[in-house]
Design an enzyme around this catalytic site. Structure first.
Site, mmCIF file in Angstrom:
data_model
loop_
_atom_site.group_PDB
_atom_site.id
_atom_site.type_symbol
_atom_site.label_atom_id
_atom_site.label_comp_id
_atom_site.label_asym_id
_atom_site.label_seq_id
_atom_site.Cartn_x
_atom_site.Cartn_y
_atom_site.Cartn_z
ATOM 1 N N GLU A 195 -6.207 4.468 -0.543
ATOM 2 C CA GLU A 195 -6.523 4.702 0.686
ATOM 3 C C GLU A 195 -6.125 6.304 0.487
ATOM 4 O O GLU A 195 -5.995 7.060 -0.823
ATOM 5 C CB GLU A 195 -5.460 4.419 1.287
ATOM 6 C CG GLU A 195 -5.702 2.614 1.789
ATOM 7 C CD GLU A 195 -4.857 1.917 2.337
ATOM 8 O OE1 GLU A 195 -4.809 1.446 3.006
ATOM 9 O OE2 GLU A 195 -3.384 2.492 2.183
ATOM 10 N N CYS A 233 5.524 -1.734 7.697
ATOM 11 C CA CYS A 233 5.675 -0.582 9.002
ATOM 12 C C CYS A 233 4.740 -0.223 9.832
ATOM 13 O O CYS A 233 4.039 -0.969 10.576
ATOM 14 C CB CYS A 233 4.654 0.390 7.970
ATOM 15 S SG CYS A 233 5.117 0.627 5.851
ATOM 16 N N ASP A 239 0.847 -1.466 -0.220
ATOM 17 C CA ASP A 239 0.181 0.240 -0.065
ATOM 18 C C ASP A 239 0.779 0.897 -0.275
ATOM 19 O O ASP A 239 0.153 2.449 -0.712
ATOM 20 C CB ASP A 239 -1.139 0.296 1.453
ATOM 21 C CG ASP A 239 -1.604 -0.973 0.634
ATOM 22 O OD1 ASP A 239 -2.106 -1.462 0.235
ATOM 23 O OD2 ASP A 239 -3.023 -0.858 1.495
ATOM 24 N N SER A 280 -5.530 4.402 5.403
ATOM 25 C CA SER A 280 -4.254 3.944 5.303
ATOM 26 C C SER A 280 -4.309 3.932 6.724
ATOM 27 O O SER A 280 -4.731 5.466 7.991
ATOM 28 C CB SER A 280 -2.691 4.448 5.295
ATOM 29 O OG SER A 280 -1.516 4.152 6.317
ATOM 30 N N CYS A 291 1.571 -8.213 4.732
ATOM 31 C CA CYS A 291 0.528 -6.639 4.888
ATOM 32 C C CYS A 291 -0.379 -6.463 4.293
ATOM 33 O O CYS A 291 -0.531 -7.252 3.819
ATOM 34 C CB CYS A 291 1.910 -5.794 3.584
ATOM 35 S SG CYS A 291 3.604 -5.747 4.487
ATOM 36 N N ASP A 292 -0.827 -4.801 5.017
ATOM 37 C CA ASP A 292 -2.345 -4.838 4.370
ATOM 38 C C ASP A 292 -3.040 -5.579 3.442
ATOM 39 O O ASP A 292 -3.711 -6.566 4.576
ATOM 40 C CB ASP A 292 -1.846 -4.295 2.837
ATOM 41 C CG ASP A 292 -0.435 -2.551 3.289
ATOM 42 O OD1 ASP A 292 -1.047 -2.055 4.670
ATOM 43 O OD2 ASP A 292 -0.063 -2.570 3.474
#
Length: 554
Positions: A443, A189, A76, A469, A117-118
């Protein structure tokens, strides 16, 4: 025992397995599919081959035959702010489909999901439910927080620095210093963004072992956890415990409880609703209203970046998600009888967990807030609901009324923000960015970060039928439903209309008479952006964000 070990009719299949170098002993063992999303373009995924190898070692040690197969993924952060972001949420449905194809096509006896992730984790989770073979998850772990001039940084700091630069408050050399220090290692992250939120919620759901959401990528404990996960899947297989046995309505409510306690990403609402849909749960069991219900009596115990100054590595040192769960069980807020992938209940699994730092994980009796970190808003502007990460909003913006600044795309809004055409008191409205309207429900981290970076985070609100996000902070209200492309009221907001937001009461309203709104809607024809390929099919199949933005059931 694998189905391939049975009878002469499987001799052709066995010949292909022997072509892979399998021995007679290996053919007799249960086949464990390790579905791994390793990728050289995603910082959270570049090392997942090492995690998958550790899982394989655990499976081998417990008597299984591991096979590693691939999974796609979109980062993302890298996709943010350009056409690539249209493909992020749609990738979730592709991942769920590919899990079904891989697991059933090769008759895996059990599965281990290695992602980070995401949308990758939610897509894998939906696929695991659909296939319903003994399954467990292990993530690649979070990256460490960045450091600059003694202050901790994350990806959200980087996006906000762009807004600070655009508004002329720092120069290009200072922006480069942010760029070179914000992300110091691989991993997901470092704040409580979507990836880390979902990896933490996997523990609350019971689908991952303790530490999954918080042990940093660079720690050796991450590889040890992967080996333990490989052993755990064999135990699940032996006991016949499957995802649908673990993912009960009580487990979803448990996840929502932890979601509120840790102030997770607003995207978690979307993914938990999608999971509930995949499980076939009714709206009476799990809906956006359930979220508010749970938020009303769940205290916010953690304020992690971007809502606060603590990072995932600090949550890990403070006791991790197990400590949060233990505190919630002791307070009677979390169902400790729920089963887990460790083949024991949550109560037993977290029996020895303790909070080691009461500033990072506050006591239930002295929380950051008596209410959860997320809130669902409803009103004439969002009859089906909208989502805000309340814990990341300046309290001055809990109530806000201002003129609408209307934009039909993220790009148009960014041009206005970057051109200093947004002023204190405004309500920025970005529409046609929902699941259908985008299509893809992009996002909006760039616009929100630019607003914060320009020093307007405590005076300007932003609402959208798109999403945000997990790195977003400020009065950012997303998932406005119905979306503009579906004929929602957000589609008929006009420049200068007053919009009133009351996060305390859970309301969001367009301050225009009902008869005027009705007349506008009657004359309204939603725009349709020209797209082709997968996005065109996605637009035709996707449902409202209030239903998790899943595909229509046929």
């Amino acid at each position: 025992m694998s189905i391939y070990a049975n009878g002469s009719n499987m001799a052709p299949q066995r010949s292909l397995l022997r072509a892979l170098g399998w021995t007679e002993d290996e053919i007799q063992k249960p086949v464990v599919g390790i579905i791994c999303a390793q990728s050289d373009i995603i910082p959270g995924h570049t090392h997942l081959d090492d995690i998958a190898q550790a899982v394989s070692e655990g499976v081998l040690a417990a008597g299984g035959k591991p096979v590693t197969v691939p999974c796609i993924g979109v980062c993302d952060g890298i996709a943010m702010g350009h056409e690539g972001m249209r493909y992020s949420l749609p990738s979730r449905e592709l991942i769920a489909d590919s899990v079904e194809v891989l697991a059933r096509g090769h008759a895996f006896d059990a599965c281990v999901f290695v992602g980070n992730c995401d949308k990758i984790i939610p897509g894998m989770l939906m696929g695991a439910v659909r296939v319903n073979k003994p399954s467990v998850f292990v993530s690649g772990g979070p990256m460490l927080a960045g450091r600059k001039d003694g202050a901790k940084l994350s990806l959200s700091s980087m996006f906000e620095a762009v807004g600070t630069y655009t508004s002329g408050k720092i120069d290009e050399a200072e922006l480069l210093r942010y760029e070179c220090t914000a992300c110091p290692s691989c991993g997901s992250c470092s704040g409580m963004f979507t990836a880390n939120s979902m990896n933490c919620l996997l523990e609350a759901l019971g689908m991952a072992l303790p530490g999954n959401g918080t042990v940093p990528m660079v720690y050796s404990a991450r590889l040890a956890l992967a080996k333990q996960t490989g052993k755990a899947v064999m135990q699940l297989l032996q006991k016949g415990l499957r995802p649908r046995d673990i993912l009960t309505p009580a487990a979803i409510r448990n996840a929502e409880c932890v979601d509120m306690a840790i102030g997770a990403s607003s995207n978690s609402v979307l993914h938990l609703l999608a999971l509930a849909s995949e499980l076939g749960l009714s709206k009476e069991q799990i809906s956006v209203d359930t979220m508010n219900e749970i938020s009303a009596h769940t205290p916010n115990l953690c304020r992690l970046a971007p809502a606060g100054e603590h990072y995932i590595e600090e949550l890990n040192e403070a006791g991790g998600i197990s400590a949060v769960i233990r505190a919630l069980i002791d307070a009677g807020l979390f169902d400790g009888s729920a089963m887990t992938a460790a083949c024991v209940t949550q109560d037993r699994l977290t029996a020895n967990a303790r909070v080691k730092n009461a500033e990072i994980i506050r006591p239930v009796s002295a929380p950051y807030s008596p209410y959860g970190g997320l809130a669902i808003l409803k009103g004439n502007l969002a009859r089906e609901g909208a989502v805000v990460k309340k814990s990341a909003v300046d309290e001055k913006m809990y109530r806000h009324k201002g003129p609408a600044r209307v934009f039909d795309s993220e790009e148009d809004a960014m041009a206005a923000i970057s051109g200093n055409r947004i002023h204190a008191g405004d309500v920025v409205v970005i529409r046609y960015e929902g699941p259908k309207g985008g299509p893809g429900m992009r996002e909006m981290l760039s616009p929100t970060s630019s607003i914060v970076g320009a020093g307007l985070g405590d005076t300007v609100a932003l609402i959208t039928d798109g999403r945000f996000s997990g790195a977003t902070r400020g009065a950012a209200i997303g998932h406005v439903c119905p979306e503009a492309a579906a004929g929602g009221v957000i589609g008929v907001v006009e420049e200068g209309d007053l919009i009133e937001i009351d996060i305390v009461k859970g309301e969001i309203n367009l301050c225009v008479p009902d008869d005027v709104i009705a007349a506008r809607l009657k004359a309204f024809t939603p725009k349709e952006k020209p797209v082709d390929g997968y996005l065109r099919r996605y637009r035709a199949l996707v449902t409202s964000a209030s239903d998790g933005a899943v595909f229509k059931k046929f």
